[in-house]
Design a protein around this motif. Sequence first.
Motif, mmCIF file in Angstrom:
data_model
loop_
_atom_site.group_PDB
_atom_site.id
_atom_site.type_symbol
_atom_site.label_atom_id
_atom_site.label_comp_id
_atom_site.label_asym_id
_atom_site.label_seq_id
_atom_site.Cartn_x
_atom_site.Cartn_y
_atom_site.Cartn_z
ATOM 1 N N LEU A 78 4.764 10.491 -3.379
ATOM 2 C CA LEU A 78 3.860 11.568 -2.974
ATOM 3 C C LEU A 78 2.589 11.603 -3.825
ATOM 4 C CD1 LEU A 78 6.284 14.570 -2.236
ATOM 5 C CD2 LEU A 78 5.165 13.021 -0.613
ATOM 6 N N LYS A 79 2.681 11.130 -5.059
ATOM 7 C CA LYS A 79 1.512 11.094 -5.928
ATOM 8 C C LYS A 79 0.548 9.982 -5.524
ATOM 9 C CE LYS A 79 4.020 12.893 -9.962
ATOM 10 N NZ LYS A 79 4.464 12.589 -11.360
ATOM 11 N N GLU A 80 1.065 8.983 -4.786
ATOM 12 C CA GLU A 80 0.243 7.839 -4.392
ATOM 13 C C GLU A 80 -0.464 8.042 -3.061
ATOM 14 O OE1 GLU A 80 2.134 4.023 -4.518
ATOM 15 O OE2 GLU A 80 3.462 4.601 -6.158
ATOM 16 N N ILE A 81 0.218 8.675 -2.103
ATOM 17 C CA ILE A 81 -0.318 8.765 -0.744
ATOM 18 C C ILE A 81 -1.490 9.739 -0.669
ATOM 19 C CG2 ILE A 81 1.872 8.134 0.340
ATOM 20 C CD1 ILE A 81 2.373 11.043 0.910
ATOM 21 N N SER A 82 -2.356 9.514 0.303
ATOM 22 C CA SER A 82 -3.528 10.367 0.479
ATOM 23 C C SER A 82 -3.253 11.539 1.412
ATOM 24 C CB SER A 82 -4.690 9.529 1.034
ATOM 25 O OG SER A 82 -4.324 8.924 2.274
ATOM 26 N N PHE A 83 -2.101 11.539 2.064
ATOM 27 C CA PHE A 83 -1.757 12.607 2.996
ATOM 28 C C PHE A 83 -1.235 13.828 2.231
ATOM 29 C CE2 PHE A 83 -0.816 8.554 5.179
ATOM 30 C CZ PHE A 83 -1.784 8.630 6.179
ATOM 31 N N SER A 93 0.852 -1.185 0.000
ATOM 32 C CA SER A 93 0.000 0.000 0.000
ATOM 33 C C SER A 93 0.890 1.238 0.000
ATOM 34 C CB SER A 93 -0.914 0.000 1.227
ATOM 35 O OG SER A 93 -0.152 0.185 2.411
ATOM 36 N N SER A 94 0.313 2.373 -0.316
ATOM 37 C CA SER A 94 1.095 3.618 -0.325
ATOM 38 C C SER A 94 1.608 3.947 1.075
ATOM 39 C CB SER A 94 0.245 4.769 -0.874
ATOM 40 O OG SER A 94 -0.938 4.933 -0.093
ATOM 41 N N PHE A 95 0.813 3.621 2.111
ATOM 42 C CA PHE A 95 1.260 3.892 3.476
ATOM 43 C C PHE A 95 2.420 2.973 3.861
ATOM 44 C CE2 PHE A 95 1.041 3.222 8.134
ATOM 45 C CZ PHE A 95 1.305 4.531 8.535
ATOM 46 N N GLU A 96 2.359 1.707 3.444
ATOM 47 C CA GLU A 96 3.450 0.780 3.735
ATOM 48 C C GLU A 96 4.733 1.236 3.049
ATOM 49 O OE1 GLU A 96 1.024 -3.425 4.419
ATOM 50 O OE2 GLU A 96 1.558 -2.781 2.399
ATOM 51 N N VAL A 128 5.506 15.568 5.265
ATOM 52 C CA VAL A 128 4.244 14.864 5.023
ATOM 53 C C VAL A 128 3.398 14.980 6.285
ATOM 54 C CG1 VAL A 128 3.165 12.660 4.460
ATOM 55 C CG2 VAL A 128 5.372 13.250 3.443
ATOM 56 N N PHE A 129 2.161 15.422 6.144
ATOM 57 C CA PHE A 129 1.284 15.674 7.282
ATOM 58 C C PHE A 129 0.397 14.455 7.534
ATOM 59 C CE2 PHE A 129 2.235 19.573 5.040
ATOM 60 C CZ PHE A 129 2.787 20.358 6.042
ATOM 61 N N LEU A 130 0.579 13.845 8.691
ATOM 62 C CA LEU A 130 -0.146 12.623 9.042
ATOM 63 C C LEU A 130 -1.156 12.898 10.144
ATOM 64 C CD1 LEU A 130 2.986 10.282 9.193
ATOM 65 C CD2 LEU A 130 1.505 10.701 7.228
ATOM 66 N N ASP A 131 -2.106 11.988 10.293
ATOM 67 C CA ASP A 131 -3.109 12.143 11.354
ATOM 68 C C ASP A 131 -2.755 11.337 12.601
ATOM 69 O OD1 ASP A 131 -3.487 9.648 10.347
ATOM 70 O OD2 ASP A 131 -5.511 10.012 9.587
ATOM 71 N N ALA A 132 -1.612 10.628 12.564
ATOM 72 C CA ALA A 132 -1.141 9.845 13.707
ATOM 73 C C ALA A 132 0.383 9.728 13.627
ATOM 74 C CB ALA A 132 -1.783 8.460 13.713
#
Length: 208
Positions: free
Chosen positions: A86-91, A43-46, A113-117
């Motif tokens: 960066l084009k893949e991630i939703s953040f 996944s993009s996050f992984e 990169v701005f994350l929610d956690a």
Amino acid sequence: NHQIFVTDTKNNFHKRNAEDVVSANYCKIPVAGFGSGDDVSLSSFEKLVIAFQADGHAHKLKKDGSFHAMFQFSKQRKIDKFLELLKEISFSSREISETQSKGNVKTKRRFSVFLDAPITKDVSSYFCLKTMNSLKAKAIIEYMNHWDGHVASKTCYVYTNTNKKSVDFYQAVATLAGYRSTLSVIEDDRKETFSTCYKLFINIGVQF
């Protein structure tokens, strides 16, 4: 008289006594099976987690509750790979600065990169080895090599880190991928502040 499974030159399985296998140069001993998990891609996050373990550092939580993962690169191949990620991630993300220090021919580019956690350097906490199949394991090794690895030859990757837990994780993943790996420990006793270095050789050309 301990019996083990071996494969011959045609990859057929046989059961042999261990003492008979020692002197046989035509046998291969399988050391790992193949996981049955359904997930085969990253996944993009992984991908972000793997990149963060190699080249990121954490930034303090802001008043709005956001969390910043900071990255800095000077190698163009890493910059290109990160821009692709960066084009893949939703953040959301932004490039902070592009600087070139005096006397340094390499330009450093910094990203946030701005994350929610919070995100940590413990890459092993984001993957489950118990359900990982060989295709997912191979994808992890390939992506790791883009960031913290080195191509020693067409069939060998070298992963170097002072974080033993990360090295152990990637060696376990290499095993699940069916790759042969060897771990070298390099003690650095020049100063007390210098850390022991672990070098993992992953032979992607020899599969069990």
